[in-house]
Design an enzyme around this catalytic site. Structure first.
Site, short mmCIF file in Angstrom:
data_model
loop_
_atom_site.label_atom_id
_atom_site.label_comp_id
_atom_site.label_asym_id
_atom_site.label_seq_id
_atom_site.Cartn_x
_atom_site.Cartn_y
_atom_site.Cartn_z
N HIS A 19 0.53 -1.28 -0.18
CA HIS A 19 -0.29 -0.06 0.32
C HIS A 19 0.56 1.10 0.32
O HIS A 19 1.95 0.98 -0.55
CB HIS A 19 -1.06 0.04 1.04
CG HIS A 19 -0.63 -0.18 3.27
ND1 HIS A 19 0.46 0.78 2.99
CD2 HIS A 19 -0.50 -1.30 3.21
CE1 HIS A 19 0.97 1.08 4.62
NE2 HIS A 19 0.30 -0.81 4.34
N HIS A 22 4.26 1.51 2.44
CA HIS A 22 5.52 0.88 1.97
C HIS A 22 5.89 2.14 1.21
O HIS A 22 7.18 1.82 1.07
CB HIS A 22 4.97 -0.20 1.41
CG HIS A 22 3.98 -1.63 2.44
ND1 HIS A 22 2.95 -1.63 2.56
CD2 HIS A 22 4.69 -2.02 3.99
CE1 HIS A 22 2.87 -2.68 2.91
NE2 HIS A 22 3.44 -2.73 3.78
N CYS A 127 1.47 -10.43 19.64
CA CYS A 127 0.62 -10.71 18.18
C CYS A 127 1.41 -10.48 16.82
O CYS A 127 2.34 -10.57 16.58
CB CYS A 127 1.16 -8.47 17.96
SG CYS A 127 -0.19 -7.98 16.93
N CYS A 130 2.26 -7.68 14.04
CA CYS A 130 3.09 -7.34 14.04
C CYS A 130 4.23 -8.19 14.48
O CYS A 130 5.29 -7.76 15.09
CB CYS A 130 3.68 -5.58 14.86
SG CYS A 130 3.04 -5.27 16.78
N CYS A 144 -3.13 -4.44 21.34
CA CYS A 144 -2.14 -4.94 20.57
C CYS A 144 -1.69 -3.08 20.07
O CYS A 144 -2.16 -2.40 19.26
CB CYS A 144 -1.26 -5.67 19.40
SG CYS A 144 -0.04 -4.48 18.13
N HIS A 147 -1.77 -2.81 16.37
CA HIS A 147 -2.66 -3.22 15.31
C HIS A 147 -4.28 -2.99 15.89
O HIS A 147 -5.20 -3.36 15.37
CB HIS A 147 -2.24 -4.61 15.60
CG HIS A 147 -1.20 -4.51 14.26
ND1 HIS A 147 -0.05 -4.56 14.54
CD2 HIS A 147 -1.15 -4.15 12.84
CE1 HIS A 147 0.50 -4.35 13.38
NE2 HIS A 147 0.43 -4.07 12.47
N LYS A 293 -3.47 5.70 10.52
CA LYS A 293 -2.51 4.51 9.28
C LYS A 293 -2.95 4.06 8.73
O LYS A 293 -4.09 3.29 8.92
CB LYS A 293 -1.38 4.11 10.48
CG LYS A 293 -0.47 3.72 10.58
CD LYS A 293 0.05 2.42 11.17
CE LYS A 293 2.09 1.10 10.41
NZ LYS A 293 1.42 0.35 10.56
N LYS A 296 -3.47 -2.82 6.32
CA LYS A 296 -3.83 -3.53 5.34
C LYS A 296 -4.70 -4.12 6.92
O LYS A 296 -5.90 -4.63 6.86
CB LYS A 296 -3.25 -4.68 5.31
CG LYS A 296 -3.04 -4.66 3.60
CD LYS A 296 -4.20 -5.98 2.96
CE LYS A 296 -4.20 -5.45 1.96
NZ LYS A 296 -3.18 -5.37 0.61
N1 MSP Z 1 8.41 -7.07 8.33
C1 MSP Z 1 8.43 -5.91 9.57
C2 MSP Z 1 10.04 -4.91 9.12
C3 MSP Z 1 11.27 -5.63 9.39
S1 MSP Z 1 13.25 -5.16 9.12
C4 MSP Z 1 14.34 -5.84 9.79
C5 MSP Z 1 7.86 -5.14 8.65
N2 MSP Z 1 7.07 -5.18 8.11
S2 MSP Z 1 5.77 -4.65 7.72
O1 MSP Z 1 5.37 -4.36 5.90
O2 MSP Z 1 4.57 -4.47 8.11
O3 MSP Z 1 6.12 -2.85 7.21
C6 MSP Z 1 7.31 -2.52 6.20
C7 MSP Z 1 8.10 -0.69 6.42
O4 MSP Z 1 6.28 -0.29 6.55
C8 MSP Z 1 7.40 -0.36 8.00
O5 MSP Z 1 8.68 0.39 8.49
C9 MSP Z 1 6.36 0.42 8.60
O6 MSP Z 1 6.51 1.42 9.81
C10 MSP Z 1 6.56 1.13 7.00
N3 MSP Z 1 4.66 1.44 7.21
C11 MSP Z 1 4.24 0.30 6.98
N4 MSP Z 1 2.86 0.97 6.81
C12 MSP Z 1 2.98 2.60 6.76
C13 MSP Z 1 2.78 3.27 6.86
N5 MSP Z 1 0.95 3.81 6.63
N6 MSP Z 1 2.71 4.76 6.67
C14 MSP Z 1 4.19 5.15 6.84
N7 MSP Z 1 4.99 3.95 7.00
C15 MSP Z 1 4.50 2.82 7.25
O7 MSP Z 1 7.25 -3.91 9.84
#
Ligand code: MSP
Length: 491
Positions: A19, A22, A127, A130, A144, A147, A293, A296
């Site tokens: 999304h 990411h 959780c 996360c 959590c 989440h 935030k 998903k």
């Molecule tokens: N897999 C772990 C990270 C492991 S790093 C050794 C994880 N994955 S995640 O898919 O949940 O998130 C990946 C990155 O995207 C994280 O840095 C997270 O903060 C960022 N984001 C996920 N959703 C976000 C927003 N809505 N806004 C900005 N960044 C966000 O955590």
């Protein structure tokens, strides 16, 4: 020898399609990486996917696939997203790769040798969203804090890492190195959480089997965060000693995972006798219009691939970089994206280019005349300020400064009224504008790479480096290209 610059993003869970949140992290890291390349540095920029663990296993099951087939399929969406948005990674690491197993085993061996690994049983809260262990006191109304879901009660045999041993050393490092955790608010948050005793960390799981197996303990798989954090060493070549050529890195991550990066990861590295990361920078969240935030598990998400069908890639890149002060949260809405695109990109930048190319074609037969860039205009470009903003990881401020120069160039046209001039005076005005656009294009190439290419082809120059942002470097006689609209206004 060129200076090296090593930057990483977090690796995403491919538990669903990517999304906008990411993408946000990747665009910011990409611009910083591109900026350093522009300065002639040798950059290593890595991103990738975190493919093991309970969450992935569960999503694969829901999709009726085995986990490997599931992540293979999902990875295409993340790689496709990077390609679509011009994310210039040097390495895309997937934690199910063989090279990564070597790295995880190498780190584990070091922890064991240090006497920091012991067998026990974990009993507590977890959780899955996360992939994090929680103490009841850290939950919000039993849920959590990230989440808003109920954590599971877990009881299983597990190996532990003696993380508690490293608390004081870590506090000392954070205090001594103000740049280690940024922004300052996050640094204070970690220091405040470290006032309490540190728990040892459960680093293996036995209730499922989707992960790398522990050596001589096939019923245990590595805890997914130990596995995931190790990716930063894998991409630098660990366990081969060549990793030292790149390591340590600047980690760009979201603020929800600072504990893992600013406490767990440094403690593991301290135990393994490996240098700590240079810096961990935590950005804020992209929120939906309702202020939640984007995630998903919370439902409301913007699909960046679908967004690219409606808006130019560089408009979205620009919006994300310019709208949200790096480190803070920011809301996304199509209305706000359109406003910035129409006014700053189509009006300010687009018109500056259009007016300049049209006048060069009309008055000078499509050739840059001999001339010199106006002194007042030269003074309007605050290059050192832009450099300082990027050094401080403030792409929003760097862009604001570049666009101040765009505004100055537009004001210069209005003031000089070239359509009323001729001869040498007109030559100088047109030269000043084309030379300024050449420099604007170099600076923008870090943020909006394809826009920069479009500007270059209209002025008739090739991409260049930061050292070429000096004025009066544009060659007289340069043949301009066809005038084309840079950004079309959206209704
Ligand atoms: N897999 C772990 C990270 C492991 S790093 C050794 C994880 N994955 S995640 O898919 O949940 O998130 C990946 C990155 O995207 C994280 O840095 C997270 O903060 C960022 N984001 C996920 N959703 C976000 C927003 N809505 N806004 C900005 N960044 C966000 O955590």
């Amino acid at each position: 020898m060129a200076q090296k610059f090593f930057i990483t993003t977090a690796i995403d869970y491919p538990s669903g399609k990517p999304h906008l949140g990411h993408l946000y992290e990747k665009v910011c890291a990409d611009s910083i990486a591109r900026w350093h390349r522009l300065k002639g540095e040798k950059v290593h920029f890595s991103t990738g996917l975190d493919e093991h663990g309970a969450k992935i296993r569960c999503k694969a099951k829901e999709a009726g696939k085995n986990p490997q087939a599931f992540v293979d399929e999902m990875s295409k969406h993340f790689i496709g997203l990077c390609k679509l948005y011009g994310i210039s990674y040097d390495d895309f690491i997937r934690t199910t790769e063989k090279r990564h197993l070597r790295s995880v085993l190498g780190i584990f061996e070091r922890l064991e040798k240090k006497g920091d690994v012991y067998k026990g049983a974990y009993e507590g809260l977890y959780c899955v969203e996360c992939e994090t262990y929680y103490l009841a006191k850290d939950l919000e109304k039993g849920k959590c804090p990230t989440h808003g879901t109920l954590p599971q009660n877990v009881k299983e045999e597990s190996y532990f890492f003696a993380m508690s041993k490293y608390r004081e050393k870590l506090i000392g490092h954070i205090r001594k190195n103000p740049e280690f955790i940024r922004p300052e608010e996050r640094r204070n948050e970690i220091l405040s959480r470290l006032k309490e005793p540190l728990q040892d960390l459960s680093i293996s799981r036995t209730s499922f089997d989707w992960g790398f197996k522990l050596p001589n303990e096939p019923s245990h798989v590595f805890y997914v965060w130990l596995d995931a954090l190790a990716n930063y060493l894998t991409t630098s070549g660990y366990p081969d000693t060549k990793y030292k050529k790149l390591w340590p890195a600047l980690h760009i991550i979201g603020k929800d995972i600072i504990w893992h990066h600013c406490v767990i990861w440094p403690c593991v590295l301290l135990s393994a006798g490996i240098e700590l990361p240079k810096s961990v920078f935590a950005h804020g969240f992209i929120r939906t219009e309702s202020g939640e935030k984007m995630s998903k598990s919370k439902g409301e998400v913007i699909d960046p691939i679908a967004l690219a069908e409606k808006y130019p890639i560089d408009a979205t890149r620009y919006f994300l970089l310019r709208e949200v002060p790096f480190g803070e949260d920011g809301n996304f809405s199509e209305a706000a994206l359109k406003t910035r695109m129409n006014s700053e990109l189509a009006n300010d930048l687009g018109n500056l280019l259009n007016r300049t190319i049209v006048m060069l074609n009309k008055y000078r037969a499509g050739k840059v005349p001999k001339g010199e860039t106006d002194r007042k205009l030269r003074k309007a470009l605050a290059l050192p300020k832009i450099g300082k903003h990027m050094k401080n990881l403030e792409p929003h401020n760097a862009l604001a400064e570049i666009f101040r120069f765009v505004a100055a160039a537009n004001a210069y046209i209005n003031e000089k009224e070239p359509w009323k001039k001729d001869g040498k005076e007109l030559d100088n005005i047109l030269y000043s504008l084309a030379d300024s656009l050449r420099i604007i294009s170099i600076l923008l190439s870090a943020f909006m790479p394809s826009t920069s290419e479009k500007i270059n082809s209209q002025i008739g120059v090739k991409s260049a480096l930061f050292k070429d942002t000096k004025f009066n470097l544009l060659k007289p006689g340069t043949k301009t290209g066809k005038s084309e609209i840079l950004f079309r206004k959206a209704e």
